[in-house]
Write an enzyme that holds these catalytic residues in place. Structure first.
Site, PDB file in Angstrom:
ATOM      1  N   ASP A  15      78.962   8.003  23.749  1.00 27.38           N
ATOM      2  CA  ASP A  15      78.848   6.339  23.577  1.00 27.38           C
ATOM      3  C   ASP A  15      78.161   5.838  22.392  1.00 27.38           C
ATOM      4  O   ASP A  15      77.504   6.691  21.666  1.00 27.38           O
ATOM      5  CB  ASP A  15      78.144   5.903  25.055  1.00 27.38           C
ATOM      6  CG  ASP A  15      78.646   4.587  25.623  1.00 27.38           C
ATOM      7  OD1 ASP A  15      79.260   3.861  24.659  1.00 27.38           O
ATOM      8  OD2 ASP A  15      78.498   4.214  26.595  1.00 27.38           O
ATOM      9  N   ASP A  69      85.342  -1.435  29.089  1.00 27.63           N
ATOM     10  CA  ASP A  69      84.622  -1.432  30.282  1.00 27.63           C
ATOM     11  C   ASP A  69      85.338  -2.294  31.187  1.00 27.63           C
ATOM     12  O   ASP A  69      85.007  -2.164  32.362  1.00 27.63           O
ATOM     13  CB  ASP A  69      83.032  -1.916  29.848  1.00 27.63           C
ATOM     14  CG  ASP A  69      82.114  -0.767  29.427  1.00 27.63           C
ATOM     15  OD1 ASP A  69      82.647   0.219  29.455  1.00 27.63           O
ATOM     16  OD2 ASP A  69      81.182  -1.078  29.116  1.00 27.63           O
TER      17      ASP A  69
HETATM   18  C1  GLA Z   1      78.605   1.615  28.076  1.00 33.00           C
HETATM   19  C2  GLA Z   1      80.095   2.264  28.454  1.00 33.00           C
HETATM   20  C3  GLA Z   1      79.919   2.439  29.918  1.00 33.00           C
HETATM   21  C4  GLA Z   1      78.834   3.073  30.532  1.00 33.00           C
HETATM   22  C5  GLA Z   1      77.626   2.528  29.625  1.00 33.00           C
HETATM   23  C6  GLA Z   1      76.238   3.325  30.199  1.00 33.00           C
HETATM   24  O1  GLA Z   1      78.723   0.513  28.413  1.00 33.00           O
HETATM   25  O2  GLA Z   1      81.034   1.712  27.896  1.00 33.00           O
HETATM   26  O3  GLA Z   1      81.265   3.129  30.431  1.00 33.00           O
HETATM   27  O4  GLA Z   1      78.799   4.627  30.063  1.00 33.00           O
HETATM   28  O5  GLA Z   1      77.493   2.515  28.521  1.00 33.00           O
HETATM   29  O6  GLA Z   1      75.246   2.663  29.910  1.00 33.00           O
END
Ligand code: GLA
EC number: 3.2.1.22
Length: 742
Positions: free
Chosen positions: A486, A555
């Site tokens: 990420d 997301d």
């Molecule tokens: C980001 C990712 C999510 C999740 C969060 C965790 O927003 O896109 O899928 O993994 O971080 O903090």
């Protein structure tokens, strides 16, 4: 006949015939055009034609459908009766600033003596064949006054109609030069009008399209975010010629930069009404110094053109991506259960043991442990703390990830983990120990994005730290089968302690530092699947995807939103790389949510043990059904049948290479009274003479399909008349399997 430079790597018999069965043709100059060298760069359907004129200026004279008689390319410029080009440079193959150019340059250099002029002249070219489908053209350019040399590269993927273009700039002067601009590519296109389809977005709003006619002057797509660069804008775009292209008709060009940092693409409709596209690393705050003897290689800009509309262009890109660009693009993928939305930061070993069991009972391949598993001094119990302290949190995971890995194996599933290795929380042991590793202005107040800061990957010590962070996960948990990488923050207050007085190299060196780490990881762990995530789709590009097997589009997993988001991504990226998770976002029934997630790589992020017995059974069956069709979705050809932006139903199908099996996804996107599919959708990509049966699959337990699965249709019928999946408000999502009857 004037001799032209013939590369050593080519075995040339006859200069007037194509030298290779694909890729390039050299056309010898006639007497009247002494010194003119024409270089058609041919793909299966198109030709990009470059020409060095008598003054040895290299121009791009054509990009479009290829001609059957290659020597006729030279005649193309004479057919245009346009306004005066006062410089002779409007269509330069790589426009140099500071001499007589009047338009947007591709390259601008300040020489060691402070002079800002550059003039590039053709020296030679050569072609190297790199495989059955791939060849590389190098063109050498040189300034007659200053010792600045540029090599232009054109990598040609013949079958896919794709060209990758980049440049290498070398300083052979005695002193240091500064590159004020250093684009990868400079395209020149001719049409009566140009229609740009571009994308914008924000968190949970990725890939929002806008289509406008380009007017004279410059339209720029760019980003200056440093990391998470696609948060507001990706580099991918389409340009249609003369009118917006349709799915199956119209001329359209797709392009994008293979770079995970700041980019800039300028679309300039010039005084002659031609379109100049210049794309590369954003030169914003980035004048780049080259010492004597140093060179800079720019990232590749990829592009393709189709005369058959957006559908064909996207299939070209998807094929190319699977064959060449995405890690393991022709391989397999793991279905998974993720715990992010099921637990957020609140879990312990007992909870995870339950989720491992749920992974098995659901029938997916892997359990993915998300954020929250690490840090002790500042435990990661919210997004305010702990990034950078990548040891297991002793309260949540007293036995560490090694024990989870073993437990997963005992349960018959695989184990994967989330990590955000480029980042640091101000509240972390790492920050206290290495404040000089953090990107921030030394004399200014810190400013945070998602309560965090970015580590300085220009620094080799930080690169080592990130590599060892990942490496140690594999050492601790040798069965580790998946990484979700990420990157949630953008770069504010860009300043690197490490770069000292070379701050202007920061944005470029950051990305090169990131790629160095990824290369190192891939050298040691060449095939382990990794998801490219950036707070959703904040980093999706073919520069990064060579190290990743898939990306996280957004997301936003509301299935209605995802239909639109996945639709737009699909123009540029293949379904095999799209991680689609079923979550609790959205108001649609579980079937709708699963059906939408199936159009890519299926995953779940829901609390399985809270599902009703029927929903649980349906999910388990859906995974089995998905296993039966996933090869077609991942490796087949994708066709868009009905656009959710212009009607009430979205319809997309995938067909395998032999045209014997397919799967068609249909979703109602407008729930107003009476909406549905009153008319059939014409199927595509089938064999007209083959016969097919169509069967509805993934039905919710207890529901029956009105679709007659015994009826036999010819491919001809299905493609000319179509098929009606009978979508309506009580059948809001319908998946139909298409099978050849033998
Ligand atoms: C980001 C990712 C999510 C999740 C969060 C965790 O927003 O896109 O899928 O993994 O971080 O903090």
């Amino acid at each position: 006949m004037v001799p032209i430079i013939i590369p050593n790597t080519l075995k040339v018999k006859n200069l007037f015939t194509p030298l290779l069965s694909f890729g390039f043709t050299l056309i010898s100059a006639t007497f009247a055009q002494a010194q003119v060298v024409t270089i058609p760069v041919e793909t299966a359907h198109n030709a990009l034609v470059l020409q060095s004129n008598v003054a040895k200026q290299l121009n791009a004279i054509y990009y479009g459908k290829k001609l059957s008689n290659a020597p006729e390319y030279s005649a193309i410029p004479d057919t245009y009766k346009q306004a005066e080009d006062y410089t002779g440079l409007y269509n330069a193959a790589y426009t140099a600033a500071g001499s007589r150019n009047l338009l947007e340059p591709a390259i601008a250099v300040t020489h060691a003596d402070g002079n800002n002029s550059l003039d590039l002249r053709y020296v030679s070219h050569e072609v190297t064949k790199q495989g059955d489908d791939v060849s590389l053209l190098r063109i050498e350019l040189k300034d007659p006054v200053y010792a600045t040399n540029v090599t232009l590269y054109y990598k040609v993927y013949y079958k896919e109609d794709i060209i990758e273009q980049w440049s290498e700039i070398r300083n052979t002067e005695k002193g240091t030069i500064t590159l004020q601009k250093f684009a990868s590519a400079n395209l020149n296109l001719k049409a009566n009008s140009y229609w740009l389809r571009q994308y914008h977005g924000d968190w949970a709003r990725e890939m929002q399209p806008e289509e406008t006619q380009l007017t004279h002057g410059i339209k720029t797509l760019d980003t200056k975010l440093g990391t998470r660069i696609n948060l507001f804008m990706p580099s991918v775009f389409m340009v249609s010629f003369d009118k917006p292209a349709g799915e199956d008709e119209g001329k359209v060009l797709y392009g994008g930069l293979e770079w995970s940092g700041n980019f800039k693409t300028d679309f300039e409709v010039d005084p002659q009404n031609n379109l100049r596209i210049i794309s590369g690393i954003n030169n914003y705050a980035s004048p780049y110094e080259l010492k004597s003897g140093e060179s800079l290689t720019t990232p590749a800009f990829w592009y393709t053109m189709s005369d058959m509309g957006k559908g064909e262009a996207s299939r070209n890109v998807q094929n190319w991506a699977r064959d060449y660009k995405i890690l393991d693009g022709k391989g397999q993928r793991l279905t998974l259960l993720n715990n992010w939305e099921a637990t957020y930061f609140d879990f312990n070993e007992t909870r995870l043991s339950g989720l491992l069991k749920d992974t098995k009972s659901l029938g997916v391949d892997l359990f993915l442990l998300d954020d929250g598993w690490f840090a002790n001094k500042y435990p990661r119990n919210s997004d305010h703390t702990g990034l950078g302290d990548w040891e297991e949190n002793r309260t949540k995971l007293p036995h560490g990830i090694a024990s989870l890995d073993k437990e997963a194996q005992a349960d018959g599933v695989k184990f994967g983990i989330w990590i955000e290795p480029e980042m640091v929380s101000p509240k972390s042991a790492l920050y206290s120990k290495h404040p000089d590793w953090v990107i921030k202005q030394p004399q200014r107040e810190e400013y945070y994005y998602r309560n965090q800061l970015v580590l300085d990957l220009t620094n080799t010590q930080v690169q080592d730290f990130v590599f060892h962070t990942i490496d140690s996960l594999f050492i601790k948990a040798p069965g580790l089968a998946y990484i979700k990488w990420d990157c949630n923050a953008v770069i504010y207050n860009a300043y690197s302690v490490h770069l000292k007085n070379k701050q202007s190299q920061f944005y470029v060196d950051y990305v090169n530092g990131l790629y160095k780490v990824l290369k190192r990881i891939r050298a040691k762990y060449p095939t382990v699947p990794m998801m490219l995530c950036s707070g959703g789709g904040g980093r999706v590009d073919y520069g990064a995807l060579q190290y990743f097997t898939e990306y996280w589009p957004s997301d936003n997993t509301d299935p209605l939103e995802r239909i639109f988001i996945q639709w737009e991504y699909s123009y540029f990226y293949p379904a095999i790389a799209s991680s689609n998770h079923v979550t609790d976002w959205g108001k649609q029934p579980l079937k709708y949510r699963i059906d939408v997630a199936m159009m890519g790589k299926l995953g779940f992020d829901i609390v399985i043990d809270k599902l009703s017995a029927a929903d649980r059974k349906f999910s388990q069956d859906a995974v089995k059904i998905y296993d039966g069709v996933k090869q077609i979705i991942w490796h087949g050809d994708q066709y868009r049948l009905a656009d959710p932006r212009t009607g009430s139903v979205a319809s997309v199908m995938y067909v395998d290479a032999s045209k014997s099996s397919g799967v068609m996804f249909n979703y109602l996107v407008n729930s107003r009274y009476g909406e549905g599919s009153p008319t059939p959708f014409k199927l595509k990509g089938l064999d007209a003479v083959k016969r097919y049966k169509l069967q509805e699959i993934n039905l919710y337990p207890g529901s029956k399909s009105g679709i007659d699965s015994e009826r036999v249709y010819s491919g001809d019928f299905l493609m000319k008349i179509g098929f009606n999946p009978a979508v309506n408000t009580s059948r809001s999502s319908v998946i139909v399997q298409i099978n050849e009857v033998k």
